[in-house]
Structure formats: C-alpha cells, structure tokens
Design a protein around this motif. Structure first.
Motif, short mmCIF file in Angstrom:
data_model
loop_
_atom_site.label_atom_id
_atom_site.label_comp_id
_atom_site.label_asym_id
_atom_site.label_seq_id
_atom_site.Cartn_x
_atom_site.Cartn_y
_atom_site.Cartn_z
N TRP A 66 0.67 -1.17 0.14
CA TRP A 66 0.01 0.10 0.01
C TRP A 66 0.92 1.17 0.03
CZ3 TRP A 66 -5.05 -0.07 -0.77
CH2 TRP A 66 -5.86 1.10 -0.77
N PRO A 67 0.69 2.11 -0.85
CA PRO A 67 1.52 3.45 -1.07
C PRO A 67 1.31 4.29 0.06
CG PRO A 67 -0.23 3.66 -2.67
CD PRO A 67 -0.52 2.24 -2.06
N ARG A 68 2.38 4.67 0.90
CA ARG A 68 2.31 5.50 1.92
C ARG A 68 3.44 6.68 1.94
NH1 ARG A 68 1.79 0.44 4.16
NH2 ARG A 68 -0.20 0.11 5.42
N HIS A 69 2.87 7.81 1.68
CA HIS A 69 3.91 9.11 1.20
C HIS A 69 4.11 9.56 2.69
CE1 HIS A 69 6.10 11.84 -0.61
NE2 HIS A 69 5.39 12.91 -0.46
N ASP A 70 5.39 9.63 3.28
CA ASP A 70 5.61 10.15 4.63
C ASP A 70 6.17 11.53 4.12
OD1 ASP A 70 8.25 9.96 3.38
OD2 ASP A 70 9.07 8.71 4.83
N GLY A 71 5.95 12.27 3.01
CA GLY A 71 6.28 13.42 3.03
C GLY A 71 7.78 13.72 2.41
#
Length: 513
Positions: free
Chosen positions: A458-463
């Motif tokens: 699952w794509p998780r963009h942490d900034g």
C-alpha cells in the motif's frame, strides 16, 4: 499433527530423494539443531528487531506491540502449510520445489524466482546492519569519515565496506562446505538465543513501568499517518519485515538427515521461537525505556533502550552479540539463496544452469551459486552508497517478493486440496500432516497472505522524497514478474534439448509448461 507411522517410506534418505527424481549429490551432515538454526538465523530477531523497532514505534506508539502477535499468527498459518508440503517434498530449494509441484507452469516457477530475488536483496540488507551496530561498539569500525549514520555519506560508504567484507566472509564459509556453515550457524544461533534470553531478563529487571504500557496509546512525535488504524497498519510493517524466511530449513533438505520428519519441525520451531522471543523483547523494551515521549524510541530504537537501561559497558556487550547475530543471519540467507539457485539450475530453470548446478567433488557443496549470490548482494550494497532511501525501498520490495512467493505456494496447495491432497504419487504420505484442519488452515494462510501483501504494498507517502517512490515496491514486484516471465519463456526449449542436469523424472519443459 505428527503422524508416527511412515507408510511405505524408502529405506534411506538417498532412495527417498531418488523417488522424487534426483540423485544424492550433496552431503547429508545436518541434524535437527542445524535445520532449526537455518530458519531461526534467517529471521534473526536480535538483528531485525534492533533494526526495525523504530519503524513500529514511529507509526504505532506503544500499541504497535499488538501488531506483532497478529502478524505472528498469520505467518504461523503460512508456516504450518509450508511444513506440510515440505514433509511431502524434502528437496533442496524449498519454495521453488514446493511451488512447481503444487502449481505447475509459470506460477510454480515464479515462486522460486521471486524468492531468489528476495533472498539476494535480503543478504545485502542483513549485511548492511553492521553499520548500525559496530561503530557504536568501537569507533574504530568507522573506517571512512566520522559520521556513522546510515543516512550520511560517510555512514553509507562505511556500511558498504563493512557489509561487503561480511559477505566475502560468508561466501568463503559457504564454499568450505555445509559442515563449516552449520558449525558457524549453530554456534551463532546458540549465542543469539542466549543473548535474547539474557537481554529480555535484564530489561525486565530494569523496567520502569508495568506491562500495561502496551494498552496505553502513548506516542513520541506524531507520525504523518496519525495514531489511528492507518498508523497501526503501517506499524505492522515492522513484524512483517521480521517474520519471514522461516522456510530456509527446507532449502537444506538434501543435506539434512531424515528430512521428512526434521524439516517440518525445524520450520515450526523457527517461527514459534522467533514469534515468542520477539514479543517478549518488544514488551521488555517498552517497559524499560527511559521515556516514551522524548522521540528517542522513534529515532534510536532498541539500541537506545539497551544502553540507557543497562549502561554503556553492559549495553555494548549485548551489541556485540547483536553483531554476531547479523553475521549468522547473513550466512543463513546466503546459504538458502545458493541452494535455491542450485535447485533451479539443476532443473535447467536458470541461465548458466550447468555451472550453477555443479557440485564440488571435495566439499559436496554448490560453490558457484554461493559466489553469484554474494557478488549480486555486494552489487546491491553499492546502491546504498548513492541513495540510502532507494536501498530501503529495494529492501521493502524484497520482503514483498518473499511473501508473494509464499502466497503462490499456499494458493497452489489450496487448489490441490480441493482436488485431493497431495495429488501426486511421488509425494508419498509425508510425516507431518495438518489432518482435518488442513483446509481451514490453508484458506487462512491464503487470506492472510493476500492481506499482508496488500498492506506492505500500500503506497504511503511520508512527506519525504518524490511521491512516486511510495509506489516503488509495487513497481519492483511488477518488474520482477515481467522479467521472470521473459526468462521463463526464453528458457523453454523443444523436448530433448534441455540440459540433463540431474532432472526430475518429468523434463524441465513439461515441468514448466
């Protein structure tokens, strides 16, 4: 679950292997301890929990503890199924051999291909962990520059140097033969087990709060995903990145005595010991941490707890034990990968098959696969020097690849069960059986595998970094599958033109088509 009655078993392990289509080429020197050590040292909770504690706490706070038993139970369902198929097919190569016999054609071959790629990257990922430990023990291990942080240029370069040195050492041990490998692995695993027990006990004795800490929603600095369900799902990546590789005992099946009985037990002992030990270690760390809110658990992790609670001298002693665990972990992963490559090459299922399938007359060990795996892993280390974040993403992809290979096997087993298990005459009766619970546990393993893979991918963009990097693991798996399909098609040859390298009774073409 263990059936004490062996029906119609051959008189020797070599004859049993011949019934499965291969001649005995490797030396059978391993017993139950060495088989267990192969699986336990691949997981290596002392290595991986030290590395990844920060991931779990950063996303889940104290409640990330509960993601561990959930992932453990899911992986236990997978391990039970792999133990059963391993009892039916005690052949070197584990996932590849199991996959091609329960799911013929491309899916069966793909299971081995994905596991091989995942193992090669995992060798590099395990070796690079030395950088997080050795400079903390003694500054002299920081051979290049002065900043030991893995994210710095000096730290990244030094990590490549230390990791490459370790891989050269493990390659030499593998080339020396299975007896040398087993001795080093057994000693290392005993040291790791002893270290885990002593460390857990020491942290409990220095606890500053009770076990109810895991029920309190305490966090350090808030993560970008918040503290709710999304945070816990992200925290579950920590145990998912730890609890895999327990199938490695199966890769040594042709070097293990009485493998139909020993291999299933070794797989299950490895996952259970890792699951219980890891849970206690996480609980003890949360109870002994000087602070839960100062942010140190999210940045410095378990090493911070150990040194703070036990003092720098005692803490460094445990860090030395962790470094030893890193070494045997790297050795175990490389050994499993080399046996997997050997098994695939023996069937003509990899390029350069004759060289990769050759067994040393002196050591009775496949030397070329160990060298190739070591060289590829060293090549992977160089990526960390140029871009540490990219190396982390490649490692995430490796975890995804390995769990996808497990899913291909358990899904193939489920189809076989619905048609009649095991469904192939050469499988024999097996010694380990799930009995009436087999179908339910198989469904659970497949459902869990799907859920785990979706959560990891699952794509998780942490900034930080480009947004597309959050899709890197999915793109990496897709690329591996496409490359695998191209290789699979290229390896197809008209009947009678395959390399005759100790193939099973069915030809490599009929096996893969």
């Amino acid at each position: 679950m263990l059936d004490p009655i062996s029906t119609g078993a051959p008189r020797s392990d070599a004859e049993d292997l011949a019934r499965l289509g291969y001649r005995q080429e490797l030396r059978r020197d391993l017993g139950s301890l060495s088989a267990f050590a192969a699986g336990f040292s691949y997981v290596s909770i002392l290595t991986t929990v030290f590395q990844l504690f920060v991931v779990g706490y950063a996303f889940g706070g104290t409640r990330f503890f509960w993601t561990w038993p959930v992932v453990f139970l899911g992986q236990l369902a997978v391990a039970l199924n792999l133990a059963e198929v391993g009892s039916h097919y005690p052949v070197a190569g584990s996932v590849y051999q199991w996959g091609r016999r329960v799911a013929t054609g491309f899916p069966g071959w793909l299971a081995g291909w994905l596991k091989l790629l995942g193992d090669v990257v995992s060798v590099a990922a395990a070796a690079i962990a030395l950088q997080a430990i050795l400079p903390s023990v003694w500054g002299g291990f920081q051979l290049l520059g002065g900043d030991p942080s893995l994210t710095s240029r000096d730290g990244a370069a030094n990590a490549v140097l230390l990791g490459a040195g370790l891989i050269v050492l493990t390659t030499a041990i593998n080339m020396a033969g299975v007896k040398a490998m087993a001795y080093v692995n057994d000693v290392g695993v005993m040291a790791e087990l002893g270290g885990v027990v002593l460390l857990i006990g020491a942290l409990f004795l220095h606890a500053v709060r009770g076990p109810e800490v895991v029920l309190e929603p305490v966090h350090g600095p808030p993560s970008s995903l918040g503290t709710g369900v999304a945070g816990l799902l992200a925290a579950a990546l920590m145990p998912a990145y730890v609890l895999y590789g327990f199938d490695s005992a199966g890769s040594l099946a042709e070097e293990t005595q009485n493998p139909r009985r020993i291999i299933p037990r070794a797989i299950l002992k490895a996952i259970v010991a890792s699951g219980v030990g890891g849970a206690l270690l996480i609980l003890a760390a949360l109870m002994a941490a000087p602070s839960l809110t100062d942010g140190r658990l999210s940045t410095d992790g378990l090493a911070y707890v150990v040194v703070s609670a036990l003092g720098p001298t005692v803490g460094k002693v445990f860090l030395v034990d962790v470094a030893l665990a890193v070494c045997v972990c790297t050795l175990a992963i490389q050994t499993g990968a080399s046996r997997l490559a050997f098994s695939m090459a023996r069937d003509g299922a990899l390029p350069c098959a004759p060289a990769l399938a050759r067994v040393s007359a002196r050591t009775k060990t496949p030397v070329a696969p160990a060298i190739v795996v070591g060289a590829l892993a060293c090549g992977m280390l160089v990526v960390n020097y140029g871009e540490a974040q990219l190396f982390v993403l490649i490692t995430e992809t490796a975890v995804l690849l390995v769990n996808l290979s497990y899913l291909l096997v358990t899904a193939g087993m489920l189809l076989r069960r619905l048609r009649g298990w095991p469904g192939r005459p050469e499988a024999g009766s097996g010694v380990f059986s799930l009995g009436r619970a087999g179908l339910a546990l198989n469904v659970a393993a497949v459902a869990w595998g799907v859920a785990l893979i979706v959560n990891i991918a699952w794509p998780r963009h942490d900034g930080g970094g480009a947004p597309w990097l959050s899709y890197f693991p999915v793109l990496g798996v897709a690329g591996a599958a496409v490359a695998g399909l191209g290789l699979f098609v290229a390896m197809q040859r008209p009947s009678g033109e395959q390399d005759a390298i100790s193939r099973p009774r069915e030809s490599s073409v009929s096996m893969m088509s």
